[in-house]
Motif scaffolding. Structure first.
Motif, PDB file in Angstrom:
ATOM      1  N   GLU A 270       0.804  -1.226   0.000  1.00 53.54           N
ATOM      2  CA  GLU A 270       0.000   0.000   0.000  1.00 53.54           C
ATOM      3  C   GLU A 270       0.836   1.274   0.000  1.00 53.54           C
ATOM      4  O   GLU A 270       0.283   2.379  -0.091  1.00 53.54           O
ATOM      5  CB  GLU A 270      -0.975   0.010   1.184  1.00 53.54           C
ATOM      6  CG  GLU A 270      -0.344  -0.266   2.522  1.00 53.54           C
ATOM      7  CD  GLU A 270      -0.465  -1.729   2.946  1.00 53.54           C
ATOM      8  OE1 GLU A 270      -0.244  -2.614   2.090  1.00 53.54           O
ATOM      9  OE2 GLU A 270      -0.759  -1.972   4.131  1.00 53.54           O
ATOM     10  N   ASP A 271       2.156   1.154   0.107  1.00 47.45           N
ATOM     11  CA  ASP A 271       3.036   2.305  -0.037  1.00 47.45           C
ATOM     12  C   ASP A 271       3.327   2.618  -1.502  1.00 47.45           C
ATOM     13  O   ASP A 271       3.967   3.644  -1.799  1.00 47.45           O
ATOM     14  CB  ASP A 271       4.364   2.073   0.687  1.00 47.45           C
ATOM     15  CG  ASP A 271       4.202   1.966   2.193  1.00 47.45           C
ATOM     16  OD1 ASP A 271       4.849   1.082   2.793  1.00 47.45           O
ATOM     17  OD2 ASP A 271       3.431   2.765   2.769  1.00 47.45           O
ATOM     18  N   THR A 272       2.877   1.764  -2.394  1.00 49.16           N
ATOM     19  CA  THR A 272       3.085   1.992  -3.823  1.00 49.16           C
ATOM     20  C   THR A 272       2.416   3.283  -4.257  1.00 49.16           C
ATOM     21  O   THR A 272       1.219   3.485  -4.036  1.00 49.16           O
ATOM     22  CB  THR A 272       2.526   0.810  -4.633  1.00 49.16           C
ATOM     23  OG1 THR A 272       3.277  -0.366  -4.318  1.00 49.16           O
ATOM     24  CG2 THR A 272       2.607   1.084  -6.121  1.00 49.16           C
ATOM     25  N   ALA A 273       3.200   4.166  -4.875  1.00 51.48           N
ATOM     26  CA  ALA A 273       2.690   5.478  -5.280  1.00 51.48           C
ATOM     27  C   ALA A 273       3.799   6.244  -5.989  1.00 51.48           C
ATOM     28  O   ALA A 273       4.966   5.820  -5.981  1.00 51.48           O
ATOM     29  CB  ALA A 273       2.224   6.274  -4.062  1.00 51.48           C
ATOM     30  N   VAL A 274       3.425   7.361  -6.568  1.00 51.72           N
ATOM     31  CA  VAL A 274       4.403   8.342  -7.021  1.00 51.72           C
ATOM     32  C   VAL A 274       4.672   9.287  -5.856  1.00 51.72           C
ATOM     33  O   VAL A 274       3.738   9.882  -5.305  1.00 51.72           O
ATOM     34  CB  VAL A 274       3.904   9.132  -8.240  1.00 51.72           C
ATOM     35  CG1 VAL A 274       4.897  10.239  -8.601  1.00 51.72           C
ATOM     36  CG2 VAL A 274       3.689   8.203  -9.423  1.00 51.72           C
ATOM     37  N   TYR A 275       5.928   9.403  -5.486  1.00 53.14           N
ATOM     38  CA  TYR A 275       6.343  10.244  -4.371  1.00 53.14           C
ATOM     39  C   TYR A 275       6.932  11.548  -4.916  1.00 53.14           C
ATOM     40  O   TYR A 275       7.826  11.514  -5.772  1.00 53.14           O
ATOM     41  CB  TYR A 275       7.373   9.524  -3.507  1.00 53.14           C
ATOM     42  CG  TYR A 275       6.769   8.445  -2.657  1.00 53.14           C
ATOM     43  CD1 TYR A 275       6.298   7.263  -3.227  1.00 53.14           C
ATOM     44  CD2 TYR A 275       6.645   8.600  -1.281  1.00 53.14           C
ATOM     45  CE1 TYR A 275       5.721   6.270  -2.456  1.00 53.14           C
ATOM     46  CE2 TYR A 275       6.073   7.612  -0.490  1.00 53.14           C
ATOM     47  CZ  TYR A 275       5.615   6.456  -1.083  1.00 53.14           C
ATOM     48  OH  TYR A 275       5.047   5.465  -0.310  1.00 53.14           O
ATOM     49  N   SER A 276       6.439  12.665  -4.386  1.00 54.65           N
ATOM     50  CA  SER A 276       6.863  13.975  -4.880  1.00 54.65           C
ATOM     51  C   SER A 276       7.373  14.831  -3.733  1.00 54.65           C
ATOM     52  O   SER A 276       6.817  14.808  -2.623  1.00 54.65           O
ATOM     53  CB  SER A 276       5.703  14.691  -5.566  1.00 54.65           C
ATOM     54  OG  SER A 276       5.246  13.977  -6.698  1.00 54.65           O
ATOM     55  N   CYS A 277       8.393  15.602  -4.023  1.00 49.86           N
ATOM     56  CA  CYS A 277       8.982  16.537  -3.077  1.00 49.86           C
ATOM     57  C   CYS A 277       8.310  17.903  -3.249  1.00 49.86           C
ATOM     58  O   CYS A 277       8.017  18.317  -4.379  1.00 49.86           O
ATOM     59  CB  CYS A 277      10.474  16.627  -3.374  1.00 49.86           C
ATOM     60  SG  CYS A 277      11.418  17.704  -2.316  1.00 49.86           S
ATOM     61  N   ASN A 278       8.092  18.574  -2.134  1.00 53.06           N
ATOM     62  CA  ASN A 278       7.415  19.878  -2.147  1.00 53.06           C
ATOM     63  C   ASN A 278       8.124  20.830  -1.201  1.00 53.06           C
ATOM     64  O   ASN A 278       8.536  20.435  -0.105  1.00 53.06           O
ATOM     65  CB  ASN A 278       5.960  19.679  -1.725  1.00 53.06           C
ATOM     66  CG  ASN A 278       5.233  20.975  -1.456  1.00 53.06           C
ATOM     67  OD1 ASN A 278       5.302  21.525  -0.352  1.00 53.06           O
ATOM     68  ND2 ASN A 278       4.522  21.461  -2.447  1.00 53.06           N
ATOM     69  N   ALA A 279       8.266  22.077  -1.636  1.00 53.54           N
ATOM     70  CA  ALA A 279       8.792  23.139  -0.783  1.00 53.54           C
ATOM     71  C   ALA A 279       7.706  24.177  -0.602  1.00 53.54           C
ATOM     72  O   ALA A 279       7.121  24.629  -1.594  1.00 53.54           O
ATOM     73  CB  ALA A 279      10.026  23.766  -1.416  1.00 53.54           C
ATOM     74  N   ALA A 280       7.399  24.551   0.626  1.00 54.39           N
ATOM     75  CA  ALA A 280       6.270  25.440   0.885  1.00 54.39           C
ATOM     76  C   ALA A 280       6.630  26.497   1.917  1.00 54.39           C
ATOM     77  O   ALA A 280       7.270  26.207   2.940  1.00 54.39           O
ATOM     78  CB  ALA A 280       5.066  24.633   1.363  1.00 54.39           C
TER      79      ALA A 280
END
Length: 115
Positions: A88-98
């Motif tokens: 269930e950890d399968t996914a596209v992982y994205s980095c974000n700066a906020a």
């Protein structure tokens, strides 16, 4: 121009580990809160982990105790260490700066957990 470039994704068996990296341009990782999000097919984007400018960390309930976010200011890189991975950890992982409504995104890296 701000750039966030993720790397480290791939295919891993359940129970395995991966370390994702987010390489950032300039000094953004010390001026912005840095976050990892993920999105699985057909699901909403989910906040996985945050590291604030002061170094505080927060995690989504689904990954607490298994994932660790960290930051290396000298290398301008944010990491996500992922242990005890589950399908269930399968996914596209994205980095974000906020910061104060201003934000930037990386292109994402695919993580697939499967036997």
């Amino acid at each position: 121009q701000v750039q966030l470039v993720e790397s480290g994704g791939g295919l891993v068996q359940p129970g395995g580990s991966l370390r994702l990296s987010c390489a950032a341009s300039g000094s953004i990782i010390v001026r912005y809160d840095m976050k990892w999000y993920r999105q699985a097919p057909g699901k909403e984007r989910e906040l996985v982990a945050t590291i604030t400018t002061s170094g505080r960390t927060n995690y989504g309930d689904a990954v607490k105790g298994r994932f660790t976010i960290s930051r290396d200011n000298a290398w301008r890189t944010v990491y996500l260490q992922m242990n005890s991975l589950k399908p269930e950890d399968t996914a596209v992982y994205s980095c974000n700066a906020a910061r104060n409504g201003d934000e930037y995104w990386g292109q994402g890296t695919q993580v697939t957990v499967s036997s």
